[in-house]
Design a protein around this motif. Structure first.
Motif, PDB file in Angstrom:
ATOM      1  N   HIS A 171       0.864  -1.174   0.000  1.00 21.78           N
ATOM      2  CA  HIS A 171       0.000   0.000   0.000  1.00 21.78           C
ATOM      3  C   HIS A 171       0.904   1.227   0.000  1.00 21.78           C
ATOM      4  CE1 HIS A 171      -3.389   2.336   2.286  1.00 21.78           C
ATOM      5  NE2 HIS A 171      -2.959   2.977   1.236  1.00 21.78           N
ATOM      6  N   CYS A 172       0.809   2.042  -1.039  1.00 25.65           N
ATOM      7  CA  CYS A 172       1.602   3.263  -1.130  1.00 25.65           C
ATOM      8  C   CYS A 172       0.873   4.367  -0.353  1.00 25.65           C
ATOM      9  CB  CYS A 172       1.796   3.661  -2.597  1.00 25.65           C
ATOM     10  SG  CYS A 172       2.882   5.079  -2.813  1.00 25.65           S
ATOM     11  N   LEU A 173       1.464   4.795   0.750  1.00 26.11           N
ATOM     12  CA  LEU A 173       0.878   5.855   1.576  1.00 26.11           C
ATOM     13  C   LEU A 173       1.216   7.238   1.049  1.00 26.11           C
ATOM     14  CD1 LEU A 173       1.775   4.387   5.085  1.00 26.11           C
ATOM     15  CD2 LEU A 173      -0.430   4.255   3.914  1.00 26.11           C
ATOM     16  N   ALA A 174       2.431   7.393   0.512  1.00 30.52           N
ATOM     17  CA  ALA A 174       2.890   8.683  -0.012  1.00 30.52           C
ATOM     18  C   ALA A 174       3.918   8.425  -1.092  1.00 30.52           C
ATOM     19  CB  ALA A 174       3.499   9.522   1.103  1.00 30.52           C
ATOM     20  N   GLY A 175       3.989   9.333  -2.066  1.00 35.85           N
ATOM     21  CA  GLY A 175       4.987   9.227  -3.126  1.00 35.85           C
ATOM     22  C   GLY A 175       4.551   8.339  -4.275  1.00 35.85           C
ATOM     23  N   ARG A 176       5.536   7.732  -4.921  1.00 28.46           N
ATOM     24  CA  ARG A 176       5.266   6.843  -6.062  1.00 28.46           C
ATOM     25  C   ARG A 176       6.420   5.867  -6.203  1.00 28.46           C
ATOM     26  NH1 ARG A 176       4.851  10.387 -10.153  1.00 28.46           N
ATOM     27  NH2 ARG A 176       7.008  10.110 -10.772  1.00 28.46           N
ATOM     28  N   VAL A 177       6.080   4.591  -6.357  1.00 23.81           N
ATOM     29  CA  VAL A 177       7.075   3.548  -6.597  1.00 23.81           C
ATOM     30  C   VAL A 177       6.689   2.777  -7.851  1.00 23.81           C
ATOM     31  CG1 VAL A 177       7.685   3.290  -4.150  1.00 23.81           C
ATOM     32  CG2 VAL A 177       5.919   1.817  -5.142  1.00 23.81           C
ATOM     33  N   ARG A 178       7.633   1.998  -8.326  1.00 21.40           N
ATOM     34  CA  ARG A 178       7.380   1.102  -9.466  1.00 21.40           C
ATOM     35  C   ARG A 178       7.762  -0.297  -9.018  1.00 21.40           C
ATOM     36  NH1 ARG A 178      11.217   2.639 -12.950  1.00 21.40           N
ATOM     37  NH2 ARG A 178      12.466   0.797 -12.549  1.00 21.40           N
ATOM     38  N   LEU A 179       6.850  -1.227  -9.195  1.00 22.09           N
ATOM     39  CA  LEU A 179       7.152  -2.630  -8.932  1.00 22.09           C
ATOM     40  C   LEU A 179       7.617  -3.248 -10.236  1.00 22.09           C
ATOM     41  CD1 LEU A 179       4.047  -3.640  -6.776  1.00 22.09           C
ATOM     42  CD2 LEU A 179       6.285  -2.864  -6.001  1.00 22.09           C
ATOM     43  N   ASP A 180       8.822  -3.772 -10.239  1.00 23.34           N
ATOM     44  CA  ASP A 180       9.362  -4.450 -11.416  1.00 23.34           C
ATOM     45  C   ASP A 180       9.233  -5.948 -11.194  1.00 23.34           C
ATOM     46  OD1 ASP A 180      10.057  -2.017 -12.515  1.00 23.34           O
ATOM     47  OD2 ASP A 180      12.146  -2.127 -11.863  1.00 23.34           O
ATOM     48  N   MET A 181       8.457  -6.593 -12.076  1.00 19.99           N
ATOM     49  CA  MET A 181       8.257  -8.035 -12.023  1.00 19.99           C
ATOM     50  C   MET A 181       8.616  -8.600 -13.388  1.00 19.99           C
ATOM     51  SD  MET A 181       4.676  -7.876  -9.912  1.00 19.99           S
ATOM     52  CE  MET A 181       4.108  -6.453 -10.826  1.00 19.99           C
ATOM     53  N   PRO A 182       8.990  -9.857 -13.457  1.00 17.01           N
ATOM     54  CA  PRO A 182       9.355 -10.422 -14.758  1.00 17.01           C
ATOM     55  C   PRO A 182       8.266 -10.146 -15.801  1.00 17.01           C
ATOM     56  CG  PRO A 182       9.885 -11.977 -13.017  1.00 17.01           C
ATOM     57  CD  PRO A 182       9.119 -10.844 -12.381  1.00 17.01           C
ATOM     58  N   GLY A 183       8.644  -9.435 -16.843  1.00 14.04           N
ATOM     59  CA  GLY A 183       7.739  -9.154 -17.956  1.00 14.04           C
ATOM     60  C   GLY A 183       6.798  -7.985 -17.764  1.00 14.04           C
ATOM     61  N   THR A 184       6.830  -7.313 -16.613  1.00 12.13           N
ATOM     62  CA  THR A 184       5.902  -6.201 -16.412  1.00 12.13           C
ATOM     63  C   THR A 184       6.423  -5.216 -15.366  1.00 12.13           C
ATOM     64  OG1 THR A 184       3.579  -5.621 -16.055  1.00 12.13           O
ATOM     65  CG2 THR A 184       4.503  -7.329 -14.621  1.00 12.13           C
ATOM     66  N   HIS A 185       5.877  -4.012 -15.413  1.00 11.71           N
ATOM     67  CA  HIS A 185       6.164  -2.970 -14.432  1.00 11.71           C
ATOM     68  C   HIS A 185       4.820  -2.429 -13.961  1.00 11.71           C
ATOM     69  CE1 HIS A 185      10.312  -2.983 -15.804  1.00 11.71           C
ATOM     70  NE2 HIS A 185       9.851  -2.878 -17.043  1.00 11.71           N
ATOM     71  N   LEU A 186       4.675  -2.202 -12.666  1.00 15.99           N
ATOM     72  CA  LEU A 186       3.420  -1.705 -12.116  1.00 15.99           C
ATOM     73  C   LEU A 186       3.690  -0.446 -11.304  1.00 15.99           C
ATOM     74  CD1 LEU A 186       0.354  -2.230 -11.627  1.00 15.99           C
ATOM     75  CD2 LEU A 186       1.050  -3.470  -9.561  1.00 15.99           C
TER      76      LEU A 186
END
Length: 109
Positions: free
Chosen positions: A60-75
């Motif tokens: 759960h992103c409370l503040a800011g912004r992150v990117r989840l890098d998973m095989p074959g995709t980015h979220l």
């Protein structure tokens, strides 16, 4: 000094965790037999290298912004958004901005 986790029935003030605090530290808020709750503070540009956990996890992103890098995709995950990752799902986390995350992990033996 041993890390203090919350006890059953103890209140945790999430309002205080809702913003990135450059003076703050990432911490484990709750550690129980089958559940762990983590508060992660990631400054912009920080990367948590690819890893897997045995149990499911909710980020759960409370503040800011992150990117989840998973095989074959980015979220991308921005403040107010959350996602569920399956047990064993390989993922890395990249802070695109100073970010505060609440991570709930199902602990598997």
């Amino acid at each position: 000094m041993a890390l203090q986790h919350a006890s059953p029935g103890q209140l945790i003030d999430l309002q205080a965790l809702a913003e990135f605090n450059p003076e703050g530290q990432s911490t484990s808020l709750i550690k129980a037999e089958q559940l762990q709750l983590l508060h992660l503070l990631l400054p912009s540009g920080q990367r948590l290298h690819e890893h897997k956990l045995a149990g499911e996890l909710c980020i759960h992103c409370l503040a800011g912004r992150v990117r989840l890098d998973m095989p074959g995709t980015h979220l991308p995950l921005s403040a107010g958004q959350m996602t569920l990752l399956a047990a064993g799902q390989a993922h890395a986390v990249v802070a695109e901005m100073d970010s505060s995350l609440l991570v709930t992990v199902v602990v598997r033996g």
